[in-house]
Design an enzyme around this catalytic site. Structure first.
Site, PDB file in Angstrom:
ATOM      1  CG  HIS A  47      88.462 -51.918  27.441  1.00 30.45           C
ATOM      2  ND1 HIS A  47      87.358 -51.366  28.030  1.00 30.45           N
ATOM      3  CD2 HIS A  47      88.502 -51.399  26.188  1.00 30.45           C
ATOM      4  CE1 HIS A  47      86.745 -50.559  27.181  1.00 30.45           C
ATOM      5  NE2 HIS A  47      87.425 -50.545  26.054  1.00 30.45           N
ATOM      6  NE  ARG A  72      92.912 -50.194  24.556  1.00 33.19           N
ATOM      7  CZ  ARG A  72      91.814 -50.765  24.055  1.00 33.19           C
ATOM      8  NH1 ARG A  72      91.312 -50.336  22.913  1.00 33.19           N
ATOM      9  NH2 ARG A  72      91.256 -51.771  24.684  1.00 33.19           N
ATOM     10  CD  GLU A 151      88.209 -47.121  19.904  1.00 31.74           C
ATOM     11  OE1 GLU A 151      88.133 -48.364  19.910  1.00 31.74           O
ATOM     12  OE2 GLU A 151      88.720 -46.486  20.846  1.00 31.74           O
ATOM     13  CG  ASP A 177      84.647 -49.417  21.023  1.00 29.73           C
ATOM     14  OD1 ASP A 177      83.554 -49.635  21.565  1.00 29.73           O
ATOM     15  OD2 ASP A 177      85.714 -49.411  21.654  1.00 29.73           O
TER      16      ASP A 177
HETATM   17  C1  3PY Z   1      88.149 -52.118  19.611  1.00 27.62           C
HETATM   18  O1  3PY Z   1      88.119 -53.074  18.821  1.00 27.62           O
HETATM   19  O2  3PY Z   1      87.217 -51.326  19.799  1.00 27.62           O
HETATM   20  C2  3PY Z   1      89.357 -51.907  20.397  1.00 27.62           C
HETATM   21  O3  3PY Z   1      89.452 -50.939  21.099  1.00 27.62           O
HETATM   22  C3  3PY Z   1      90.444 -52.937  20.340  1.00 27.62           C
HETATM   23  O4  3PY Z   1      90.361 -53.727  21.470  1.00 27.62           O
HETATM   24 MG    MG Z   2      87.713 -49.849  21.375  1.00 28.57          MG
END
Ligand code: 3PY
Ligand code: MG
Length: 256
Positions: A47, A72, A151, A177
């Site tokens: 991101h 990441r 997530e 997420d």
């Molecule tokens: C989330 O919280 O979904 C992440 O990917 C961390 O930034």
């Molecule tokens: Mg995320």
């Protein structure tokens, strides 16, 4: 990549590892945060606007501050994961690992045989670790961490299977997420009671598997709560939010 101590060993050392979380495009932002009291620095190429070239430059700058760098990667970008490890990253965080096959592919690209299928070319890692090539090959799988991001509901449901994949060192929870998934898209609340319940479950499963539990925290206060829960690594985000918080505080003081 520090020469002597293994980042995976340090993660299990008892004291939670607190990392910076960087998405700003210039590698100097990550290099500057590496000089603060963080234990490690994460470059967010999913991101964040930092790209592959800038991340490859940031890794030795972070190492020069004596800190491990983790990256990441974007969803499914396992080929870049290998490149970051070649450059000397100490860990990879792969988002949206929702199937055992996703986890196997992550392990394949980030671990050398016989665990995975990582291809040879670790030139930056050799320079940063000071290891001779054959020695690096022998120890590399244990020097770096491969985190599968959990997530989604799908990932939570098969967390034991993800953890059982050889080469997956741990799970990195994305609470934002996860909150969207658990609420069926109705809310973004990474510290909700529903998310906390899922975190407790995930943490227990990771510990039962003897692997590493990591998570993202939007603030230092939330990072403290998550470390107290027992997470081995907490990423405090982000460089942009810290820049904005600093600006808000300075302007509020100036206009008080
Ligand atoms: C989330 O919280 O979904 C992440 O990917 C961390 O930034
Ligand atoms: Mg995320």
């Amino acid at each position: 990549m520090p020469k002597t101590s293994s980042f995976p060993e340090r993660l299990k050392g008892g004291k939670p590892v607190m990392t910076a979380w960087c998405g700003l495009p210039d590698p100097s932002a990550a290099a500057i945060l590496a000089r603060e009291d963080f234990d490690a620095v994460v470059l967010d190429t999913q991101h964040g606007s930092i790209d592959l070239a800038a991340s490859l430059q940031a890794i030795p700058l972070i190492a020069a501050a004596g800190k491990p760098a983790l990256v990441r990667v974007p969803v499914g970008d396992f080929a870049s994961a290998s490149r970051y490890l070649d450059a000397g990253a100490s860990g990879i965080i792969a988002p949206m690992i929702n199937t055992v096959e996703d986890a196997r592919r992550l392990a394949a690209f980030t671990k050398f045989p016989p665990v995975g299928e990582r291809s040879w070319g670790a030139y930056g890692a050799l320079a940063l670790s000071g290891l001779e090539a054959g020695e690096y090959l022998r120890v590399a799988n244990g020097l770096t961490v491969s985190f599968a991001m959990v997530e989604t509901r799908e990932a939570l449901a098969i967390i034991d299977d993800i953890l059982a994949v050889p080469g997956i060192d741990g799970v990195f929870i994305g609470p934002s997420d996860l909150s969207i998934a658990l609420s069926g898209g109705r809310s973004l609340d990474p510290a909700s009671a529903e998310v906390d319940k899922a975190l407790d479950h995930a943490l227990a499963r990771v510990k039962a598997a003897g692997k590493v539990a990591a998570i993202f925290a939007a603030s230092g206060a939330r990072a403290a709560e998550l470390a107290a829960k027992g997470f081995h690594m907490v990423s405090i985000g982000s460089d942009i939010s810290m820049l904005r918080a600093g600006a808000h505080a300075a302007l509020a003081a100036a206009r008080a």
